[in-house]
Write an enzyme that holds these catalytic residues in place. Structure first.
Site, PDB file in Angstrom:
ATOM      1  N   PRO A  70       0.796  -1.237   0.000  1.00 50.66           N
ATOM      2  CA  PRO A  70       0.000   0.000   0.000  1.00 50.66           C
ATOM      3  C   PRO A  70       0.823   1.280   0.000  1.00 50.66           C
ATOM      4  CG  PRO A  70      -0.840  -1.567   1.592  1.00 50.66           C
ATOM      5  CD  PRO A  70       0.467  -2.103   1.126  1.00 50.66           C
ATOM      6  N   CYS A  92      17.872  29.038   2.963  1.00 53.29           N
ATOM      7  CA  CYS A  92      18.322  30.049   2.001  1.00 53.29           C
ATOM      8  C   CYS A  92      18.027  29.603   0.578  1.00 53.29           C
ATOM      9  CB  CYS A  92      19.811  30.332   2.192  1.00 53.29           C
ATOM     10  SG  CYS A  92      20.174  31.149   3.747  1.00 53.29           S
TER      11      CYS A  92
END
Length: 450
Positions: A304, A378
């Site tokens: 799954p 950043c």
């Protein structure tokens, strides 16, 4: 006014308390933040267990009706820790690992070797040797070269149990990077060809090596799949290959793995695949294919994927900078910065994945505004949630939760900008405990030998 509505994409244990604060399995988010800090991955244990149990029962019931057995494998790559491996195994699942590290965690959890599988397109000799030593139930071989490598590491006295991974040409998944059955990619052996396809060559190569025991054929068509039709097409292709091998060699393999990668809801209004429906549809499809081919049904296995752990988790952040930005079309978008970002959830930057967030530590009566949740890194692409409606009075110190991050958040996390990775916290029955502790700067510095 913003209103938190329990239900998808949140775990079943998430609720809004009378004071406006959210609780998870009876534990308030304020208490979680105070005790464990933020950012933090929070796993709803009861929800995760229920999903594991639900998939097992759905497939066992549907396949029993057609006279076939089935095993359900938990995808270790989605998220794996010692505790989670134990939880899913206690609920009757086996565990699929993709590296030596994942295998080490599963073994540390005490999972019997025969209930483990080892995947990987480039297994090292050490990983193969460890899998054999552990007595794993199956090694999924991914190339002709790997077949010989596994055979050379095994012996005729103790043959390695292997499945051959094939690509069916069925394209499925939420993004090109997670569609794994088209031809132009690194996984598996193609079934395309007239009788002597790479997949058939692989099966014959396994049969030619007495150090190997051919368990069956493995197929996996992708991840975050919401349309079940692809599974039916792929299953027919694999069963046809199985019949062709039997016609050619007299060997009818005992097992077929149909893969998985079932989709979940990430946003309000989205609907995940229903385990009962997908199980019945696939069972009906394989029964029809086997009848057409005139072959008995094999034992099946399914994976799954994120469907078990993904919805059971959320990520809890603390809001820092809030900045309105005027857009070119005249609208204003409020940028809400949190104390994590792409280092704890790379999927929005990598795939453009969509998530949902809400202010969860207080009631919020203000009108909503268009917002973007961003991280502290950043990078301009350091986006956690691209577009979401948040209360106009969202402010520093607020707690913000992002739903459905149980899969691929912690497992794909990094130390970008030297940010320590968050803790993983389990909640159950009104209590919380640490499954994986928060990294510290001392952890980062301990790796740097100067």
């Amino acid at each position: 006014m913003t209103t938190f509505i329990p239900g998808e994409p949140w775990s079943t244990g998430v609720a809004r308390a009378a004071n406006g604060s959210v609780t998870i399995a009876g534990v308030g988010v304020r208490a979680l933040a105070t005790e464990h800090g933020t950012p933090a991955y929070v796993l709803d244990e009861a929800d995760l267990r229920a999903r594991a149990r639900g998939y097992r029962r759905a497939f066992e019931t549907a396949f029993a009706e057609i006279g076939a057995g089935v095993d359900v494998y938990y995808a270790g790559k989605a998220f794996l820790s010692v505790a989670v491996a134990r939880w899913v195994h206690e609920e009757g699942l086996r565990v699929d690992t993709a590296t030596g590290g994942e295998l080490a965690v599963a073994l540390r959890a005490g999972i019997p070797g025969e209930h483990l599988g080892l995947h990987g397109n480039n297994k090292s000799n050490a990983e193969i040797a460890r899998a054999l030593d552990a007595g794993v139930g199956r090694i999924i071989v991914d190339s002709l070269v790997e077949i010989d490598r596994v055979a050379n590491a095994a012996s005729t006295e103790r043959p390695a149990p292997v499945m051959v991974r094939v690509t069916t040409g069925v394209h499925a998944g939420g993004h090109e990077y997670i569609s794994t059955a088209h031809e132009d990619q690194k996984f598996g052996l193609s079934i395309a060809g007239d009788g002597d396809s790479p997949a058939m060559q692989g099966l014959l190569a396994v049969l030619a090596r007495p150090e190997l025991r051919l368990l069956g054929i493995h197929s996996h068509i992708g991840s975050q799949i919401l349309d079940p039709s692809g599974f039916e097409v792929a299953a027919h292709a694999v069963l046809t290959l199985r019949a062709q091998l039997a016609e050619r060699t007299g060997v009818l393999v005992d097992e077929v793995d149909l893969g998985g990668g079932y989709g979940i809801a990430y946003l309000p209004g989205e609907v995940a695949l229903d385990p009962d429906r997908i199980a019945k549809d696939i069972a009906s499809s394989v029964q029809a294919s086997a009848t057409d081919l005139g072959t008995p049904l094999p034992r099946f296995s399914i994976e799954p994927g994120r469907a078990i752990v993904g919805p059971a988790g959320l990520t809890l952040y603390t809001v820092g900078t809030v900045k309105p930005v005027r857009l070119e079309d005249g609208r204003t978008r409020t940028y809400v910065s949190v104390d994590g970002g792409m280092s704890d959830n790379i999927r929005p930057a990598l795939y453009g994945a969509q998530y949902h967030a809400e202010v969860v530590g207080r009631s919020a009566a203000a009108q909503t505004v268009l917002a973007r949740v961003v991280g502290k890194h950043c990078e301009s692409g350091d986006i956690v949630v691209h577009d979401v409606q948040l209360p106009a009075d969202v402010r520093a110190g607020d707690l913000l939760a992002v739903a459905a991050t149980g899969a691929y958040g912690r497992s794909m996390a990094s130390n970008y900008n030297h940010v320590p990775r968050p803790a993983v916290i389990a909640v159950a029955d009104g209590t919380s405990r640490v499954l994986v502790r928060r990294e510290t700067e001392d952890d980062l510095l301990a790796l740097d030998l100067g």
